[in-house]
Design a protein around this motif. Structure first.
Motif, short mmCIF file in Angstrom:
data_model
loop_
_atom_site.label_atom_id
_atom_site.label_comp_id
_atom_site.label_asym_id
_atom_site.label_seq_id
_atom_site.Cartn_x
_atom_site.Cartn_y
_atom_site.Cartn_z
N ALA A 152 47.11 4.98 -41.45
CA ALA A 152 47.06 5.11 -39.98
C ALA A 152 45.71 5.68 -39.56
O ALA A 152 45.03 5.12 -38.70
CB ALA A 152 48.20 6.02 -39.51
N ASP A 162 44.94 -0.21 -35.92
CA ASP A 162 45.88 -0.74 -34.94
C ASP A 162 47.14 -1.17 -35.70
O ASP A 162 47.27 -2.31 -36.14
CB ASP A 162 45.24 -1.94 -34.21
N LEU A 163 48.06 -0.23 -35.87
CA LEU A 163 49.22 -0.44 -36.73
C LEU A 163 50.11 -1.57 -36.22
O LEU A 163 50.60 -2.39 -37.01
CB LEU A 163 50.03 0.86 -36.86
N ALA A 164 50.32 -1.64 -34.91
CA ALA A 164 51.21 -2.68 -34.35
C ALA A 164 50.66 -4.06 -34.64
O ALA A 164 51.40 -4.98 -35.03
CB ALA A 164 51.39 -2.46 -32.84
N GLU A 168 52.35 -6.93 -37.13
CA GLU A 168 52.67 -8.28 -36.66
C GLU A 168 52.21 -9.33 -37.68
O GLU A 168 52.94 -10.27 -37.99
CB GLU A 168 51.97 -8.50 -35.32
N GLU A 189 49.89 8.88 -31.69
CA GLU A 189 51.29 8.51 -31.45
C GLU A 189 51.81 7.72 -32.67
O GLU A 189 51.14 6.81 -33.15
CB GLU A 189 51.26 7.60 -30.22
N LEU A 190 52.98 8.11 -33.17
CA LEU A 190 53.61 7.34 -34.25
C LEU A 190 55.00 6.95 -33.80
O LEU A 190 55.77 7.80 -33.33
CB LEU A 190 53.69 8.17 -35.54
N ASP A 191 55.32 5.67 -33.92
CA ASP A 191 56.65 5.18 -33.55
C ASP A 191 56.95 3.97 -34.42
O ASP A 191 56.40 2.88 -34.21
CB ASP A 191 56.66 4.80 -32.06
N ARG A 194 58.23 0.75 -32.43
CA ARG A 194 57.23 0.08 -31.60
C ARG A 194 56.08 -0.46 -32.45
O ARG A 194 55.55 -1.55 -32.20
CB ARG A 194 56.67 1.06 -30.55
N GLN A 195 55.70 0.27 -33.50
CA GLN A 195 54.57 -0.16 -34.34
C GLN A 195 55.01 -1.08 -35.48
O GLN A 195 54.15 -1.61 -36.19
CB GLN A 195 53.82 1.07 -34.87
N ILE A 197 56.70 -0.50 -38.39
CA ILE A 197 56.39 0.03 -39.73
C ILE A 197 57.68 0.10 -40.57
O ILE A 197 58.73 0.51 -40.08
CB ILE A 197 55.74 1.43 -39.59
#
Ligand SMILES: *Cc1c(COP(=O)(O)O)cnc(C)c1O
Length: 383
Positions: A152, A162-164, A168, A189-191, A194-195, A197
């Motif tokens: 991250a 850009d984790l999201a 993808e 921010e970690l989610d 939404r990301q 993971i």
């Protein structure tokens, strides 16, 4: 002599006094100290409650379900479990792992061991700004790719992926995504939802918790399978055996609750400190940032000093505790593989220092560090 000013928060953070207070309640006979796996008595049940409360605190910070958190001894073990455990469990689907050349050694050395075990690894090169490009990841994906492992926040550069977008790409090719988020807790921010993971490594001691405790997030839906590396009793739903360290876990839970409550405010304050630091050095000349400020967390500032040897500078800086390269390589004088990985020339990499700030860094610390740096640089450059 006064203790040096601590500007090495990326190597480890001090335990927050509020965390130390919680931990102290889980050590002695008067406290909740028992084995959380003891089912036959009240002290055991109480310890289990403490562990489950902390599990929820950690899960809450990343938007996970507490049942998806597996306690480990740190992010190193979590990285080992994520990569080795996942690849072994999913051998029948494919043998290909994609990672990058600037990951933490806990990922790099694990991936190398997996290569020796017969798995196939593709090593991505980061962009000049230290980030992994989703387009390059896309090119590296194969039919037999089962796992992508990317961090991250980079521990030497502070650069943020850009984790999201990376998730993808991984998912479009039927692969899972593992993220080493040791440096990200309380910083970005970690989610996990939404990301996108699937596996995430966490560490207590990079976020004002104790050393020797960490966790691996393992997604339940869709079900992510990992094979245990440590056997003996089947704790943590069979993924990681060993008596749970009640005090360490309570400390990590409290630290993560504080990160959730105060992380954003910490980062805003630290961004101002970093700016104060850079402003203080601005007129010196020959000072370069090795990272793109827009791509990085503000708490890590990696600087190159023209015409100065990094080791000599480090020696001259007796009053401040900082790092050359990453903490894990400071025994050798080879330039940092991470700086090399983003194309910093060897000579410049050898002049580089990593400054990292944190919750307890003050304006006065910054001013003293600037004064000491200016003094050391003028001494080294004029002799
Ligand atoms: C510190 C760190 C680790 C290792 O974590 P431990 O809890 O010390 O084992 C792994 N990855 C990154 C990015 C780190 O910064």
């Amino acid at each position: 002599m006064n203790a040096p000013i601590y500007l090495d928060y990326a190597a480890t953070t001090p335990v927050d006094p509020r965390v130390a207070e919680v931990m102290s309640q889980h050590l002695t006979l008067e406290g909740v100290f028992a084995n959380p796996a003891s089912r036959s008595h009240m002290p055991g049940w109480q310890a289990e409650q403490v562990v489950e409360g902390a599990r929820r605190q950690v899960a809450d910070l990343i938007g996970a379900d507490p049942r998806e958190i597996v306690w480990t001894s740190g992010a190193t073990e979590a990285d080992n479990l994520a990569l080795t455990g996942f690849l072994r469990a999913n051998r029948a689907r494919g043998r290909h792992l994609v990672t990058s050349s600037i990951e933490h050694k806990a990922v790099i050395d694990t991936a190398r061991a997996l290569e020796a075990e017969g798995f196939d690894v593709t090593w991505l090169t980061p962009e000049k700004d230290g980030r992994i490009s989703p387009a390059r990841l896309d090119e590296a994906m194969r039919d037999d790719t089962v796992l992508v492992s990317l961090m991250a926040v980079n521990n030497e550069l502070g650069t943020i992926n850009d984790l999201a977008a990376l998730a993808e790409v991984a998912h479009a090719h039927g692969s899972a995504l593992h993220v080493d988020a040791a440096q990200a807790v309380g910083r970005i921010e970690l989610d996990v939802t939404r990301q996108g993971i699937d596996l995430m490594s966490l560490s207590g001691h990079k976020a004002y918790g104790p050393k020797g405790i960490g966790a691996l997030y393992v997604r339940r839906s869709p079900d992510i399978r990992v094979e245990a590396l440590i056997h003996g009793g089947g704790h943590e739903r069979g993924m990681r055996s060993g008596t749970l360290p009640t005090h360490q876990i309570a400390g990590m839970g409290e630290a993560f609750a504080l990160a959730q409550a105060e992380g954003a405010a910490d980062q805003t304050r630290i961004a101002a400190l970093a700016q104060r630091f850079l402003d203080g050095l601005e007129d010196i000349g020959g000072v370069h940032r090795n990272t793109d400020i827009d791509a990085s967390v503000p708490n890590i500032v990696n600087l190159a000093f023209d015409g100065v040897d990094g080791e000599s500078l480090l020696m001259a800086l007796r009053g401040i505790a900082v790092s050359t390269g990453s903490a894990c390589n400071s025994a050798s004088v080879e330039p940092s593989y991470v700086l090399k990985g983003i194309g910093v020339p060897r000579a410049r990499a050898l002049t580089s220092l990593r400054f990292s700030f944190g919750r307890f860094t003050t304006d006065a610390d910054i001013d003293a560090a600037v004064a000491e740096l200016r003094h050391a640089l003028s001494a080294l450059l004029h002799h």
